[in-house]
Enzyme design. Structure first.
Site, mmCIF file in Angstrom:
data_model
loop_
_atom_site.group_PDB
_atom_site.id
_atom_site.type_symbol
_atom_site.label_atom_id
_atom_site.label_comp_id
_atom_site.label_asym_id
_atom_site.label_seq_id
_atom_site.Cartn_x
_atom_site.Cartn_y
_atom_site.Cartn_z
ATOM 1 N N GLY A 92 0.828 -1.202 0.000
ATOM 2 C CA GLY A 92 0.000 0.000 0.000
ATOM 3 C C GLY A 92 0.860 1.249 0.000
ATOM 4 N N GLY A 108 -0.352 4.392 0.175
ATOM 5 C CA GLY A 108 -1.156 5.529 0.644
ATOM 6 C C GLY A 108 -0.389 6.277 1.730
ATOM 7 C CG PHE A 109 -2.174 9.705 3.634
ATOM 8 C CD1 PHE A 109 -1.512 10.902 3.446
ATOM 9 C CD2 PHE A 109 -3.434 9.559 3.085
ATOM 10 C CE1 PHE A 109 -2.094 11.939 2.734
ATOM 11 C CE2 PHE A 109 -4.034 10.588 2.378
ATOM 12 C CZ PHE A 109 -3.364 11.777 2.197
ATOM 13 C CD GLU A 129 -14.609 17.648 2.069
ATOM 14 O OE1 GLU A 129 -13.939 18.059 3.014
ATOM 15 O OE2 GLU A 129 -14.309 16.630 1.408
ATOM 16 C CG ASP A 145 -8.460 4.584 6.111
ATOM 17 O OD1 ASP A 145 -8.102 5.297 7.060
ATOM 18 O OD2 ASP A 145 -9.031 5.025 5.093
ATOM 19 C CB ALA A 187 -4.887 11.921 5.901
#
Ligand SMILES: Cc1cc2nc3c(=O)[nH]c(=O)nc-3n(C[C@H](O)[C@H](O)[C@H](O)COP(=O)(O)OP(=O)(O)OC[C@H]3O[C@@H](n4cnc5c(N)ncnc54)[C@H](O)[C@@H]3O)c2cc1C
Length: 457
Positions: A17, A19-20, A178, A306, A323
């Site tokens: 992964g 991601g962050f 949003e 996550d 995040a």
């Protein structure tokens, strides 16, 4: 091959992964005597918090995503593979990927994120896509823009025109809020480009089952967000349940509503790390981890971001999927492994430093809860913008996003309103046959529907 990567005597850290969480682990191990293999199924790192801006034509994909390979270019102890993890053998300490490769590991970090959950109604996915990946954002952008195009062409049937101009967003969390605000703004900003239809009449409905939007914020900030949304003509419906979603309609609290665009922003399910590991998970599928983020019984395997259910000592519930949580967990595990391989004392428990939460509603409107300071309106919006630009991964993206926002602010225009990928389905639409893509090949399917309407009108 750089010496660091070739040195097979060093412990092998496999991170899945980019991601962050995964990237911050890799970066925290930059100077450590380890070999890192980072496996990411895409070739880019995605800044998910700005996905909704791609979905609503404010930003382009390249502005919120950067190649992982480029990010780790100068980190000589790291190698990147674009591949997908499919299986883990904890006994032999190997993982298997979609390309058929095996990787042996000394340390394994699973940072594979989360996806949508339709709470057992998976059949809704075809009608109500969610927003998690760049492909999702492009798909939503396509659907939203095509809905306006179809409304412009639908001169005969007022009901169908209304359905094309009705946008239902399910879920009143930050993503739903949003999206609702951004679609309302988009509808206003493109009004002068259409001749037959007033896009300003778009009916944007935000549906929330609970009794307020943004329930993770204090009630006063939730109230403020609701007021600001309503000022933008968003129809906010709290205590409203989605009971059915089908082709061209939704059923809300028993009432059927015609709509061509439903967006799912309601549920999250962790990636299947729990199944790969055969480890206990919570209700959202997150692996229940130890205080140091390792998997119970396996101090060489860590689950972060996550995908992890991490409940700090004394806390009533696990940390949320955010995040900063993912980033800090990645840094923690990086430090822990670096300490272990150097024979030093490793930190024993992850502690989250919570700097607060924020959300944006639309132009000049945002809310931020920074614990000691709570702001809303223009100040909240400016703060939200500054923080998001700061956290973008590379300098180029920061400049591009800042320029785009400034331009949009001054001109009220959206820069990336292109509808692409309709080539194949164009023919399907004209001869009346279904696109080969079927409903899941969404761009083709929607293109065919749009053109069918055109030929009918
Ligand atoms: C629309 C949206 C808006 C958000 N807004 C905010 C916000 O404003 N503020 C905030 O703090 N948080 C926000 N979040 C949440 C935040 O983005 C996540 O908490 C964060 O991305 C989690 O990081 P992660 O590294 O755990 O997972 P991710 O960032 O999702 O990264 C997981 C990576 O793993 C890869 N992967 C998955 N499975 C495999 C596999 N089998 N093999 C190889 N690679 C795989 C994926 O491609 C992905 O790159 C938002 C999320 C979304 C979707």
């Amino acid at each position: 091959m750089p010496a660091d990567v070739a040195n097979t005597s060093r412990p092998h850290v496999v991170i899945v992964g980019g991601g962050f969480a995964g990237l911050s682990t890799a970066r925290a191990l930059a100077g450590a005597p380890v070999r890192i293999t980072l496996i990411e199924r895409h070739n880019y790192h995605l800044f998910q918090p700005l996905l909704y801006q791609v979905a609503t034509s404010a930003l382009t994909p390249a502005e919120i995503a950067s190649p992982v390979r480029g990010i780790l270019r100068d980190q000589k102890n790291a190698t990147v593979y674009m591949d997908t993890l499919t299986d883990i053998d904890k006994t032999t300490r190997h993982i298997r990927t979609e390309s058929g490769r095996d990787f042996a590991y000394d340390y394994l970090i699973l940072a594979t994120g989360a996806r949508h959950s339709y709470f057992g109604n998976e059949q809704w996915a075809a009608h109500a896509p969610g927003l998690k990946t760049l492909d999702d954002a492009m798909e939503l952008r396509q659907r939203i823009l095509i809905a306006f195009e179809r409304a412009e062409m639908e001169t005969a049937d007022r009901e169908r025109r209304r359905a094309n101009l009705t946008f239902v967003i399910v879920g009143g969390g930050p993503t739903g809020v949003e999206m609702a605000g951004a679609i309302a703004e988009l509808a206003h900003s493109i009004a002068h480009d259409f001749r037959n239809v007033s896009t300003r009449c778009a009916h944007v409905i935000l549906v929330e089952a609970g009794d307020r939007v943004l329930p993770q914020f204090l009630p006063a900030l939730s109230q403020r967000a609701k007021r600001d949304l309503e000022r933008m003509d968003v129809d906010v419906r709290v205590r409203t349940r989605v009971e059915q979603i089908g082709e061209g309609y939704v059923v809300l609290n028993g009432g059927r509503l015609a709509t061509e665009t439903v967006i799912w922003a309601a549920g999250v399910q962790a990636s299947p790390a729990g199944q790969w590991l055969k480890a206990p998970t919570d209700r959202s599928g997150r692996v229940i981890v130890n205080a140091d983020l390792s998997v119970p019984g396996h101090n060489d395997i860590f689950v972060i971001g996550d995908t992890a259910a991490c409940t700090p000592a004394g806390a009533a519930k696990p940390l949320p999927g955010l995040a900063p949580v993912a980033k800090q967990q990645g840094e923690f595990v990086g430090r822990l492994i670096a300490a272990r391989v150097r024979g030093r004392r490793a930190p024993d428990a992850f502690r989250y430093r919570d700097f607060g939460t924020m959300a944006t509603i639309g132009r000049n409107s945002g809310i931020a809860d920074l614990r000691k300071l709570r702001v809303s309106g223009l100040l909240g919006w400016l703060l939200w913008g500054a923080v998001h630009i700061y956290f973008l991964i590379d300098f180029r993206s920061r400049i591009m996003v800042a320029m785009n926002w400034l331009w949009a602010y001054l001109t009220y225009q959206r820069g990336s309103r292109l509808i692409t990928g309709l080539g194949q389905s164009t023919q399907g639409g004209h001869d009346g046959s279904e696109s080969q893509d079927g409903e899941s090949g969404t761009a083709g399917w929607r293109g065919a529907r749009g053109l069918r309407l055109g030929s009918a009108g």
